[in-house]
Design a protein around this motif. Structure first.
Motif, PDB file in Angstrom:
ATOM      1  N   ASP A  29      -5.950   4.593  -7.188  1.00 35.29           N
ATOM      2  CA  ASP A  29      -6.714   3.431  -7.648  1.00 35.29           C
ATOM      3  C   ASP A  29      -6.082   2.123  -7.169  1.00 35.29           C
ATOM      4  O   ASP A  29      -6.775   1.234  -6.675  1.00 35.29           O
ATOM      5  CB  ASP A  29      -6.833   3.440  -9.170  1.00 35.29           C
ATOM      6  CG  ASP A  29      -7.648   4.609  -9.686  1.00 35.29           C
ATOM      7  OD1 ASP A  29      -8.632   4.992  -9.019  1.00 35.29           O
ATOM      8  OD2 ASP A  29      -7.299   5.151 -10.750  1.00 35.29           O
ATOM      9  N   ALA A  30      -4.757   2.001  -7.304  1.00 33.57           N
ATOM     10  CA  ALA A  30      -4.068   0.779  -6.851  1.00 33.57           C
ATOM     11  C   ALA A  30      -4.117   0.667  -5.331  1.00 33.57           C
ATOM     12  O   ALA A  30      -4.252  -0.427  -4.789  1.00 33.57           O
ATOM     13  CB  ALA A  30      -2.632   0.773  -7.356  1.00 33.57           C
ATOM     14  N   TYR A  31      -4.017   1.800  -4.634  1.00 37.91           N
ATOM     15  CA  TYR A  31      -4.081   1.811  -3.172  1.00 37.91           C
ATOM     16  C   TYR A  31      -5.415   1.257  -2.694  1.00 37.91           C
ATOM     17  O   TYR A  31      -5.462   0.350  -1.874  1.00 37.91           O
ATOM     18  CB  TYR A  31      -3.864   3.245  -2.676  1.00 37.91           C
ATOM     19  CG  TYR A  31      -3.872   3.428  -1.180  1.00 37.91           C
ATOM     20  CD1 TYR A  31      -2.690   3.358  -0.450  1.00 37.91           C
ATOM     21  CD2 TYR A  31      -5.049   3.708  -0.487  1.00 37.91           C
ATOM     22  CE1 TYR A  31      -2.685   3.557   0.936  1.00 37.91           C
ATOM     23  CE2 TYR A  31      -5.055   3.914   0.882  1.00 37.91           C
ATOM     24  CZ  TYR A  31      -3.871   3.833   1.584  1.00 37.91           C
ATOM     25  OH  TYR A  31      -3.871   4.025   2.943  1.00 37.91           O
ATOM     26  N   HIS A  37       2.088   2.112  -3.466  1.00 36.33           N
ATOM     27  CA  HIS A  37       1.042   2.753  -4.265  1.00 36.33           C
ATOM     28  C   HIS A  37       0.819   4.195  -3.799  1.00 36.33           C
ATOM     29  O   HIS A  37       0.600   5.089  -4.618  1.00 36.33           O
ATOM     30  CB  HIS A  37      -0.272   1.976  -4.184  1.00 36.33           C
ATOM     31  CG  HIS A  37      -0.181   0.607  -4.749  1.00 36.33           C
ATOM     32  ND1 HIS A  37       0.386   0.318  -5.974  1.00 36.33           N
ATOM     33  CD2 HIS A  37      -0.593  -0.576  -4.258  1.00 36.33           C
ATOM     34  CE1 HIS A  37       0.319  -0.980  -6.212  1.00 36.33           C
ATOM     35  NE2 HIS A  37      -0.274  -1.540  -5.172  1.00 36.33           N
ATOM     36  N   TYR A  38       0.865   4.418  -2.497  1.00 39.20           N
ATOM     37  CA  TYR A  38       0.722   5.762  -1.934  1.00 39.20           C
ATOM     38  C   TYR A  38       1.831   6.664  -2.477  1.00 39.20           C
ATOM     39  O   TYR A  38       1.575   7.766  -2.949  1.00 39.20           O
ATOM     40  CB  TYR A  38       0.770   5.673  -0.406  1.00 39.20           C
ATOM     41  CG  TYR A  38       0.677   6.981   0.331  1.00 39.20           C
ATOM     42  CD1 TYR A  38      -0.553   7.513   0.691  1.00 39.20           C
ATOM     43  CD2 TYR A  38       1.822   7.686   0.689  1.00 39.20           C
ATOM     44  CE1 TYR A  38      -0.651   8.715   1.389  1.00 39.20           C
ATOM     45  CE2 TYR A  38       1.741   8.877   1.383  1.00 39.20           C
ATOM     46  CZ  TYR A  38       0.511   9.395   1.733  1.00 39.20           C
ATOM     47  OH  TYR A  38       0.420  10.577   2.415  1.00 39.20           O
ATOM     48  N   MET A  62       0.822  -1.193   0.000  1.00 40.21           N
ATOM     49  CA  MET A  62       0.000   0.000   0.000  1.00 40.21           C
ATOM     50  C   MET A  62       0.866   1.257   0.000  1.00 40.21           C
ATOM     51  O   MET A  62       0.531   2.225  -0.679  1.00 40.21           O
ATOM     52  CB  MET A  62      -0.954   0.008   1.202  1.00 40.21           C
ATOM     53  CG  MET A  62      -2.059  -1.035   1.117  1.00 40.21           C
ATOM     54  SD  MET A  62      -3.202  -1.015   2.525  1.00 40.21           S
ATOM     55  CE  MET A  62      -4.252   0.354   2.074  1.00 40.21           C
ATOM     56  N   LYS A  95     -14.351   2.857   0.039  1.00 38.95           N
ATOM     57  CA  LYS A  95     -13.313   2.784  -0.974  1.00 38.95           C
ATOM     58  C   LYS A  95     -13.328   4.029  -1.858  1.00 38.95           C
ATOM     59  O   LYS A  95     -12.289   4.616  -2.147  1.00 38.95           O
ATOM     60  CB  LYS A  95     -13.536   1.521  -1.806  1.00 38.95           C
ATOM     61  CG  LYS A  95     -12.387   1.121  -2.663  1.00 38.95           C
ATOM     62  CD  LYS A  95     -12.739  -0.160  -3.430  1.00 38.95           C
ATOM     63  CE  LYS A  95     -11.900  -1.297  -2.930  1.00 38.95           C
ATOM     64  NZ  LYS A  95     -12.054  -2.515  -3.762  1.00 38.95           N
ATOM     65  N   ARG A 105     -10.487   6.916  -2.213  1.00 41.99           N
ATOM     66  CA  ARG A 105      -9.912   7.219  -3.528  1.00 41.99           C
ATOM     67  C   ARG A 105      -9.971   8.733  -3.806  1.00 41.99           C
ATOM     68  O   ARG A 105      -8.968   9.346  -4.173  1.00 41.99           O
ATOM     69  CB  ARG A 105     -10.658   6.470  -4.619  1.00 41.99           C
ATOM     70  CG  ARG A 105     -10.131   6.726  -6.028  1.00 41.99           C
ATOM     71  CD  ARG A 105     -11.014   6.161  -7.149  1.00 41.99           C
ATOM     72  NE  ARG A 105     -11.763   4.988  -6.829  1.00 41.99           N
ATOM     73  CZ  ARG A 105     -11.339   3.731  -6.987  1.00 41.99           C
ATOM     74  NH1 ARG A 105     -10.128   3.513  -7.457  1.00 41.99           N
ATOM     75  NH2 ARG A 105     -12.125   2.719  -6.666  1.00 41.99           N
ATOM     76  N   ALA A 141      -7.525  -0.530  -4.284  1.00 40.50           N
ATOM     77  CA  ALA A 141      -7.768  -1.901  -4.751  1.00 40.50           C
ATOM     78  C   ALA A 141      -7.399  -2.912  -3.665  1.00 40.50           C
ATOM     79  O   ALA A 141      -7.880  -4.046  -3.671  1.00 40.50           O
ATOM     80  CB  ALA A 141      -6.981  -2.179  -6.029  1.00 40.50           C
ATOM     81  N   LEU A 142      -6.585  -2.485  -2.701  1.00 40.05           N
ATOM     82  CA  LEU A 142      -6.164  -3.348  -1.601  1.00 40.05           C
ATOM     83  C   LEU A 142      -7.062  -3.198  -0.375  1.00 40.05           C
ATOM     84  O   LEU A 142      -6.732  -3.689   0.694  1.00 40.05           O
ATOM     85  CB  LEU A 142      -4.704  -3.052  -1.239  1.00 40.05           C
ATOM     86  CG  LEU A 142      -3.706  -3.240  -2.378  1.00 40.05           C
ATOM     87  CD1 LEU A 142      -2.326  -2.772  -1.967  1.00 40.05           C
ATOM     88  CD2 LEU A 142      -3.679  -4.693  -2.828  1.00 40.05           C
ATOM     89  N   ASP A 196      -0.824   6.605  -6.654  1.00 34.18           N
ATOM     90  CA  ASP A 196      -1.775   5.791  -7.413  1.00 34.18           C
ATOM     91  C   ASP A 196      -2.938   5.411  -6.495  1.00 34.18           C
ATOM     92  O   ASP A 196      -2.938   4.339  -5.885  1.00 34.18           O
ATOM     93  CB  ASP A 196      -1.077   4.549  -7.971  1.00 34.18           C
ATOM     94  CG  ASP A 196      -1.942   3.766  -8.926  1.00 34.18           C
ATOM     95  OD1 ASP A 196      -3.183   3.964  -8.928  1.00 34.18           O
ATOM     96  OD2 ASP A 196      -1.382   2.942  -9.669  1.00 34.18           O
ATOM     97  N   LYS A 225      -6.807  11.352  -4.080  1.00 31.39           N
ATOM     98  CA  LYS A 225      -6.568  12.094  -5.319  1.00 31.39           C
ATOM     99  C   LYS A 225      -6.510  13.597  -5.052  1.00 31.39           C
ATOM    100  O   LYS A 225      -5.668  14.297  -5.622  1.00 31.39           O
ATOM    101  CB  LYS A 225      -7.646  11.764  -6.355  1.00 31.39           C
ATOM    102  CG  LYS A 225      -7.441  10.400  -6.984  1.00 31.39           C
ATOM    103  CD  LYS A 225      -8.460  10.121  -8.076  1.00 31.39           C
ATOM    104  CE  LYS A 225      -8.150   8.797  -8.743  1.00 31.39           C
ATOM    105  NZ  LYS A 225      -8.988   8.549  -9.928  1.00 31.39           N
TER     106      LYS A 225
END
Length: 101
Positions: A11-13, A4-5, A1, A35, A39, A15-16, A9, A43
């Protein structure tokens, strides 16, 4: 995580994370709910702080919990600040992150 942070990203963060995951102050108010709320919150923060990054200083795992001491920089010339982040998991997905600062 954290990878991704640091790549900013969102979206990838998320996703977990579980669908109803949240980020909150420790034993306090939820600051990013679900979620999608997480997100959008990430962003927005990444847009405000495009050089934002965190480094793990130390970490502990106990059952369904991970506690990380993170050092965070908002920009390359900003003073960093430290935070303890308590990650709660349901299986392989994060269900809650609480920050102590």
């Amino acid at each position: 995580m954290i990878g991704h942070y640091n790549a900013q990203d969102a979206d990838a963060y998320v996703a977990l994370m579980t669908d109803d995951a949240c980020e909150a102050g420790y034993r306090g108010a939820v600051v990013r709910e679900g979620k999608e709320g997480t997100r959008e919150g990430l962003k927005s923060m990444f847009a405000q702080f495009p050089q934002n990054r965190a480094e793990i200083q130390t970490g502990y795992e106990l059952g369904e919990y991970v506690v990380l001491h993170e050092r965070v920089w908002r920009s390359s010339d900003a003073e960093p600040f430290d935070v303890l982040a308590v990650y709660s998991f349901e299986g392989d997905l994060c269900s809650r992150v609480e920050f102590i600062r």
